[in-house]
Motif scaffolding. Structure first.
Motif, mmCIF file in Angstrom:
data_model
loop_
_atom_site.group_PDB
_atom_site.id
_atom_site.type_symbol
_atom_site.label_atom_id
_atom_site.label_comp_id
_atom_site.label_asym_id
_atom_site.label_seq_id
_atom_site.Cartn_x
_atom_site.Cartn_y
_atom_site.Cartn_z
ATOM 1 N N ILE A 262 13.986 30.663 76.953
ATOM 2 C CA ILE A 262 14.322 29.229 76.839
ATOM 3 C C ILE A 262 14.221 28.740 75.389
ATOM 4 C CG2 ILE A 262 13.790 28.531 79.201
ATOM 5 C CD1 ILE A 262 11.062 27.612 78.226
ATOM 6 N N GLN A 263 13.345 29.371 74.609
ATOM 7 C CA GLN A 263 13.200 28.942 73.204
ATOM 8 C C GLN A 263 14.507 29.158 72.428
ATOM 9 O OE1 GLN A 263 11.138 30.933 74.897
ATOM 10 N NE2 GLN A 263 9.015 30.384 74.515
ATOM 11 N N TYR A 264 15.250 30.233 72.768
ATOM 12 C CA TYR A 264 16.547 30.459 72.110
ATOM 13 C C TYR A 264 17.627 29.547 72.703
ATOM 14 C CZ TYR A 264 14.680 34.763 69.991
ATOM 15 O OH TYR A 264 13.953 35.672 69.278
ATOM 16 N N ILE A 265 17.523 29.250 73.992
ATOM 17 C CA ILE A 265 18.513 28.339 74.594
ATOM 18 C C ILE A 265 18.359 26.957 73.955
ATOM 19 C CG2 ILE A 265 19.376 27.260 76.708
ATOM 20 C CD1 ILE A 265 18.308 29.605 78.310
ATOM 21 N N LEU A 266 17.104 26.530 73.828
ATOM 22 C CA LEU A 266 16.848 25.191 73.260
ATOM 23 C C LEU A 266 17.003 25.172 71.739
ATOM 24 C CD1 LEU A 266 13.679 24.258 75.352
ATOM 25 C CD2 LEU A 266 15.937 23.195 75.507
ATOM 26 N N LYS A 267 16.915 26.365 71.129
ATOM 27 C CA LYS A 267 16.997 26.539 69.672
ATOM 28 C C LYS A 267 15.816 25.901 68.939
ATOM 29 C CE LYS A 267 22.025 26.966 69.292
ATOM 30 N NZ LYS A 267 22.493 26.541 70.601
ATOM 31 N N ASN A 268 14.768 25.570 69.654
ATOM 32 C CA ASN A 268 13.555 25.134 68.954
ATOM 33 C C ASN A 268 12.334 25.307 69.848
ATOM 34 O OD1 ASN A 268 14.119 22.900 70.656
ATOM 35 N ND2 ASN A 268 12.821 21.633 69.351
ATOM 36 N N TRP A 269 11.164 25.348 69.190
ATOM 37 C CA TRP A 269 9.921 25.487 69.940
ATOM 38 C C TRP A 269 8.775 24.952 69.095
ATOM 39 C CZ3 TRP A 269 9.692 25.570 74.801
ATOM 40 C CH2 TRP A 269 8.562 25.979 75.490
ATOM 41 N N PHE A 270 7.659 24.712 69.725
ATOM 42 C CA PHE A 270 6.520 24.118 69.018
ATOM 43 C C PHE A 270 5.537 25.194 68.593
ATOM 44 C CE2 PHE A 270 8.429 21.112 71.851
ATOM 45 C CZ PHE A 270 8.586 20.017 71.033
ATOM 46 N N PHE A 271 4.963 25.024 67.420
ATOM 47 C CA PHE A 271 3.946 25.963 66.946
ATOM 48 C C PHE A 271 2.932 25.186 66.119
ATOM 49 C CE2 PHE A 271 2.245 28.871 63.708
ATOM 50 C CZ PHE A 271 1.725 29.867 64.514
ATOM 51 N N TYR A 272 1.678 25.290 66.508
ATOM 52 C CA TYR A 272 0.584 24.608 65.821
ATOM 53 C C TYR A 272 0.906 23.121 65.714
ATOM 54 C CZ TYR A 272 -3.683 24.718 63.004
ATOM 55 O OH TYR A 272 -4.959 24.525 62.532
ATOM 56 N N VAL B 47 14.948 35.634 64.610
ATOM 57 C CA VAL B 47 13.501 35.511 64.379
ATOM 58 C C VAL B 47 12.731 35.588 65.695
ATOM 59 C CG1 VAL B 47 13.845 34.104 62.314
ATOM 60 C CG2 VAL B 47 13.470 32.960 64.501
ATOM 61 N N LEU B 48 11.516 36.081 65.584
ATOM 62 C CA LEU B 48 10.615 36.146 66.734
ATOM 63 C C LEU B 48 10.274 34.731 67.202
ATOM 64 C CD1 LEU B 48 9.209 38.821 67.752
ATOM 65 C CD2 LEU B 48 7.180 38.038 66.538
ATOM 66 N N ILE B 49 10.083 34.584 68.490
ATOM 67 C CA ILE B 49 9.628 33.293 69.024
ATOM 68 C C ILE B 49 8.135 33.142 68.694
ATOM 69 C CG2 ILE B 49 9.236 31.997 71.157
ATOM 70 C CD1 ILE B 49 11.671 33.650 72.309
ATOM 71 N N PRO B 50 7.730 32.035 68.083
ATOM 72 C CA PRO B 50 6.303 31.865 67.759
ATOM 73 C C PRO B 50 5.442 31.928 69.020
ATOM 74 C CG PRO B 50 7.618 30.133 66.731
ATOM 75 C CD PRO B 50 8.524 30.875 67.656
ATOM 76 N N ARG B 51 4.307 32.649 68.908
ATOM 77 C CA ARG B 51 3.413 32.842 70.057
ATOM 78 C C ARG B 51 2.160 31.981 69.922
ATOM 79 N NH1 ARG B 51 7.391 36.163 70.627
ATOM 80 N NH2 ARG B 51 7.132 38.107 71.775
ATOM 81 N N PRO B 52 1.633 31.532 71.061
ATOM 82 C CA PRO B 52 0.400 30.723 70.996
ATOM 83 C C PRO B 52 -0.764 31.458 70.330
ATOM 84 C CG PRO B 52 1.150 31.013 73.285
ATOM 85 C CD PRO B 52 2.167 31.660 72.421
#
Ligand code: GLN
Length: 263
Positions: free
Chosen positions: A61-71, A81-86
């Motif tokens: 879903i992070q690639y579908i949305l083209k963004n994700w939250f980190f820190y 790029v790798l999807i940022p992990r918690p």
């Protein structure tokens, strides 16, 4: 009035078709993914057909949305790029909380730039350099860099190949999955070069440990994320390379996930 109700009818139908395709694909095994996807699509323009195709192909879903939250940030992402992990947030948190005296910091294999950029935001007096061997990844990192008022200096380098200065702190979340491991289905869409390393996943970590020593100031710090059960050989590698103190740090599941070496 008429226009907006027409519009909302269309949105409802689109949401229904997304739900239907999602449940056909994942059955009931990943409802939280659907929740995040619908929530993320709410304020976005998207092409329904493209979203449906990606769901059918189990694109994260992070690639579908083209963004994700980190820190404390939000990151533009694409499959370069790798999807940022918690768990990697612990790495950033440890640096910000314990090593805020570091004035020159290098992030190796920066990908989306999330580690380097979050550090640059919190340690606003520090100079942060982020390198990656992939120009496509650096394009993503540079786009994300706009959120920092202390922008990271991103440049292309294959580990230390293009580095000619020393640092107070070097950080990396390098590839550490063994080429013999069966890749989890969710990882198949991520860049292989950011995940897989030779020698049971240890090759890049070991190379970084050996080479980083020469790029650290006296009393400099190397901090690395690693895979499950890799801490012993990495500790040995640090001892063999004259690091004088070594610390292990656990992830959110209580598993050793990070190693720190002091020069
Ligand atoms: N933490 C990632 C995973 O296990 C791997 C990231 C990496 O290889 N650096 O899915």
């Amino acid at each position: 009035m008429q226009r907006s109700s027409l519009k909302s009818k269309k949105i409802k139908e689109e949401l229904q078709s997304i739900k239907k395709v999602w449940r056909n694909t994942y059955k009931n095994s990943y409802e939280e993914g659907l929740h995040f996807l619908l929530d993320g699509l709410k304020d976005k323009k998207f092409l329904l057909e493209s979203v449906l195709t990606q769901i059918k192909n189990k694109v994260p879903i992070q690639y579908i949305l083209k963004n994700w939250f980190f820190y404390d940030g939000e990151y533009f992402l694409n499959p370069h790029v790798l999807i940022p992990r918690p768990e990697t947030e612990i790495l950033v948190d440890h640096i910000v909380s314990n090593f805020s005296h570091a004035k020159k910091i290098l992030d190796l294999g920066t990908g989306s730039g999330c580690i380097a950029i979050e550090i640059s935001k919190k340690l606003s007096e520090s100079k942060v350099v982020g390198i990656d061997q992939s120009e496509d990844a650096l394009k993503v990192a540079r786009k994300n860099n706009k959120q920092s008022s202390n922008p990271v200096n991103f440049r292309v380098s294959n580990w230390f190949s293009n580095i000619d200065e020393t640092f107070d702190l070097i950080v990396s979340n390098p590839p550490y999955i063994s080429e013999n491991d069966k890749l989890d289905e969710s990882l198949k869409h991520e860049p292989r070069s950011a995940l897989i390393s030779k020698e049971n996943g240890l090759s890049d970590l070991k190379e970084i440990i050996t080479d980083a020593y020469g790029y650290l100031q006296d009393n400099g710090i190397l901090i690395l994320e690693h895979g499950i059960g890799q801490e012993e050989p990495l500790k040995q590698k640090m001892l063999n390379n004259s690091y004088k103190k070594i610390e292990l740090i656990k992830d959110l599941n209580g598993i050793n996930r990070f190693i720190v070496g002091f020069k």
